[in-house]
Design an enzyme around this catalytic site. Structure first.
Site, PDB file in Angstrom:
ATOM      1  N   CYS A 196       0.833  -1.200   0.000  1.00 23.28           N
ATOM      2  CA  CYS A 196       0.000   0.000   0.000  1.00 23.28           C
ATOM      3  C   CYS A 196       0.875   1.260   0.000  1.00 23.28           C
ATOM      4  O   CYS A 196       0.649   2.193  -0.773  1.00 23.28           O
ATOM      5  CB  CYS A 196      -0.920  -0.037   1.224  1.00 23.28           C
ATOM      6  SG  CYS A 196      -2.128   1.286   1.268  1.00 23.28           S
ATOM      7  N   CYS A 197       1.911   1.292   0.861  1.00 28.00           N
ATOM      8  CA  CYS A 197       2.807   2.455   0.909  1.00 28.00           C
ATOM      9  C   CYS A 197       3.564   2.617  -0.404  1.00 28.00           C
ATOM     10  O   CYS A 197       3.827   3.742  -0.844  1.00 28.00           O
ATOM     11  CB  CYS A 197       3.807   2.315   2.055  1.00 28.00           C
ATOM     12  SG  CYS A 197       3.170   2.786   3.673  1.00 28.00           S
TER      13      CYS A 197
ATOM     14  N   CYS B  45      -3.457   3.872   9.609  1.00 24.65           N
ATOM     15  CA  CYS B  45      -2.169   3.363  10.111  1.00 24.65           C
ATOM     16  C   CYS B  45      -1.553   4.258  11.176  1.00 24.65           C
ATOM     17  O   CYS B  45      -0.352   4.194  11.426  1.00 24.65           O
ATOM     18  CB  CYS B  45      -1.175   3.228   8.956  1.00 24.65           C
ATOM     19  SG  CYS B  45      -1.780   2.182   7.639  1.00 24.65           S
TER      20      CYS B  45
ATOM     21  N   CYS C  54       7.525   4.025   6.097  1.00 26.44           N
ATOM     22  CA  CYS C  54       6.601   3.836   4.972  1.00 26.44           C
ATOM     23  C   CYS C  54       7.340   3.412   3.714  1.00 26.44           C
ATOM     24  O   CYS C  54       6.757   2.825   2.809  1.00 26.44           O
ATOM     25  CB  CYS C  54       5.806   5.114   4.708  1.00 26.44           C
ATOM     26  SG  CYS C  54       6.774   6.490   4.103  1.00 26.44           S
TER      27      CYS C  54
HETATM   28 FE1  SF4 Z   1      -1.381   2.716   2.961  1.00 27.75          FE
HETATM   29 FE2  SF4 Z   1      -1.084   2.962   5.606  1.00 27.75          FE
HETATM   30 FE3  SF4 Z   1       0.987   3.317   3.953  1.00 27.75          FE
HETATM   31 FE4  SF4 Z   1      -0.983   5.104   4.059  1.00 27.75          FE
HETATM   32  S1  SF4 Z   1       0.488   4.593   5.703  1.00 27.75           S
HETATM   33  S2  SF4 Z   1      -0.023   4.368   2.239  1.00 27.75           S
HETATM   34  S3  SF4 Z   1      -2.773   3.744   4.369  1.00 27.75           S
HETATM   35  S4  SF4 Z   1      -0.149   1.392   4.352  1.00 27.75           S
END
Ligand code: SF4
Length: 244
Positions: A120-121, A211, A234
């Site tokens: 996701c990051c 998060c 991240c």
């Molecule tokens: Fe995705 Fe969480 Fe990363 Fe944001 S911090 S990009 S929601 S995994």
């Protein structure tokens, strides 16, 4: 090969010695004179970033500025972005992921952050940043050594290769590397800089809503990020290969 305007490893070492105890404004001034419009401040409007923006503002250093909007930020963070834009009278370039949240759910399944936060990051932060860094030679960040164990070795100047295919490198510039959290907040309060109201509700490091949680008095500054996972970064500060 390192682009002409980028320092080589020997110059980076000498810059770190020269600027070891320098005021952040001196570091920003050097960056602007070296890179002109090829350097930018990257910020998520946490206290350190606000201190850097304030130094640039009061010392009349017209550095470019960018931020990443993952589509999952707190409303308070979006509101602060607008407020900071007006407060400093600057333009802030907003980087966004190519995939909408709907696209991401279609391609990877729902709530990817709860199952594969690294992916996701990468989609929502790292890929948009990589594309933007191709347009820059210098990237100013708010990284500080006291933020976490993983950041204890942060230097004021760091040279990274981030795209081996294009042989593209970048100089990361961390004007607050040696500042403590207390010093940052004392500066914010002294200069009455607008800040994220979530900070007063225990959010010491503020990322995406799914998060991020508030932390207790005895937890580290970044302990509220990715609770339940081993993850501590991240990826925007860890995907690159350092020059040695
Ligand atoms: Fe995705 Fe969480 Fe990363 Fe944001 S911090 S990009 S929601 S995994």
């Amino acid at each position: 090969m390192v682009a002409d305007r980028l320092p080589d490893a020997a110059e980076v070492e000498s810059l770190n010695a020269e600027f070891a105890n320098a005021d952040p404004a001196s570091t920003l001034r050097w960056a602007l004179s070296r890179f002109n419009d090829r350097v930018a401040i990257g910020t998520s409007f946490q206290a350190s970033g606000l201190v850097i923006l304030h130094h640039a503002h009061v010392h009349h250093l017209p550095l470019r500025c960018f931020t990443i909007d993952t589509g999952l930020l707190f409303p308070e963070t979006i509101a602060l972005r607008d407020r900071v834009t007006n407060y400093f009278g600057i333009e802030i370039e907003v980087l966004r992921p190519e995939l909408s949240l709907g696209d991401q759910a279609r391609d990877f399944g729902p709530e990817l952050w709860a199952r594969r936060p690294d992916t996701c990051c990468t989609v929502r932060k790292v890929i948009p940043l990589q594309a933007h860094l191709l347009t820059l030679d210098g990237w100013v960040t708010g990284l500080r050594r006291d933020q976490s164990a993983a950041r204890q070795r942060v230097q004021r100047f760091e040279l990274y290769r981030f795209d081996p295919v294009r042989d593209k490198s970048i100089l990361k510039i961390n004007p607050l590397a040696d500042w403590s959290r207390d010093r940052v907040w004392a500066y914010v309060r002294e200069h009455e800089i607008p800040f994220n109201p979530l900070a007063q509700r225990g959010f010491q490091s503020i990322g995406c809503q799914p998060c991020t949680r508030p932390v207790g008095d005895h937890e580290g500054e970044r302990a509220g990020r990715w609770t339940g996972f081993e993850k501590t970064e991240c990826g925007i500060h860890t995907f690159m290969e350092a020059h040695v």
